[in-house]
Write a protein that holds these residues in place. Structure first.
Motif, mmCIF file in Angstrom:
data_model
loop_
_atom_site.group_PDB
_atom_site.id
_atom_site.type_symbol
_atom_site.label_atom_id
_atom_site.label_comp_id
_atom_site.label_asym_id
_atom_site.label_seq_id
_atom_site.Cartn_x
_atom_site.Cartn_y
_atom_site.Cartn_z
ATOM 1 N N LEU A 37 0.815 -1.217 0.000
ATOM 2 C CA LEU A 37 0.000 0.000 0.000
ATOM 3 C C LEU A 37 0.847 1.265 0.000
ATOM 4 O O LEU A 37 0.500 2.251 -0.639
ATOM 5 C CB LEU A 37 -0.934 0.026 1.219
ATOM 6 C CG LEU A 37 -2.103 -0.930 1.206
ATOM 7 C CD1 LEU A 37 -2.760 -0.990 2.577
ATOM 8 C CD2 LEU A 37 -3.126 -0.511 0.163
ATOM 9 N N ALA A 38 1.952 1.255 0.735
ATOM 10 C CA ALA A 38 2.763 2.455 0.909
ATOM 11 C C ALA A 38 3.786 2.651 -0.208
ATOM 12 O O ALA A 38 4.310 3.743 -0.381
ATOM 13 C CB ALA A 38 3.473 2.410 2.252
ATOM 14 N N GLY A 39 4.066 1.617 -0.954
ATOM 15 C CA GLY A 39 5.026 1.753 -2.040
ATOM 16 C C GLY A 39 6.467 1.637 -1.569
ATOM 17 O O GLY A 39 6.756 1.240 -0.443
ATOM 18 N N ASN A 40 7.372 2.035 -2.454
ATOM 19 C CA ASN A 40 8.804 1.849 -2.222
ATOM 20 C C ASN A 40 9.379 2.718 -1.106
ATOM 21 O O ASN A 40 10.485 2.464 -0.648
ATOM 22 C CB ASN A 40 9.583 2.114 -3.509
ATOM 23 C CG ASN A 40 9.288 1.076 -4.573
ATOM 24 O OD1 ASN A 40 8.953 -0.061 -4.258
ATOM 25 N ND2 ASN A 40 9.393 1.474 -5.824
ATOM 26 N N ASN A 91 15.479 7.700 -1.775
ATOM 27 C CA ASN A 91 16.831 7.975 -2.255
ATOM 28 C C ASN A 91 16.895 9.270 -3.046
ATOM 29 O O ASN A 91 17.965 9.806 -3.276
ATOM 30 C CB ASN A 91 17.338 6.825 -3.123
ATOM 31 C CG ASN A 91 17.519 5.548 -2.336
ATOM 32 O OD1 ASN A 91 17.763 5.583 -1.137
ATOM 33 N ND2 ASN A 91 17.382 4.425 -3.007
ATOM 34 N N ASP A 92 15.729 9.767 -3.471
ATOM 35 C CA ASP A 92 15.676 10.915 -4.362
ATOM 36 C C ASP A 92 15.488 12.248 -3.658
ATOM 37 O O ASP A 92 15.904 13.284 -4.182
ATOM 38 C CB ASP A 92 14.532 10.746 -5.368
ATOM 39 C CG ASP A 92 14.678 9.480 -6.185
ATOM 40 O OD1 ASP A 92 15.822 9.088 -6.479
ATOM 41 O OD2 ASP A 92 13.645 8.870 -6.504
#
Length: 73
Positions: A8-11, A43-44
């Protein structure tokens, strides 16, 4: 719960772990209180509350639905 929450929350949800389990005074005998630590990271960029809060809301709503859980205040 952990796999579904990460989905649900993604990466940006890097880690989820139980850090406390409580049974006793103030909790129905058939229930227990679980406390989780969720670590979000990108990381971005630096993540903001505005980006994380909707993800937390999704996770909480899913846990309520799937496990008949209640959010304690």
């Amino acid at each position: 719960m952990q796999k579904q929450s990460k989905k649900l929350a993604g990466n940006n949800l890097k880690e989820i772990e139980v850090f406390d389990v409580y049974e006793g005074k103030g909790i129905d005998e058939s229930k227990k209180s679980l406390a989780y630590s969720l670590t979000f990271s990108s990381n971005d960029k630096t993540l903001t509350d505005e980006e994380i809060n909707p993800l937390l809301d999704k996770i909480v709503e899913n846990v309520k639905k799937e496990y008949n859980a209640e959010l304690r205040s």
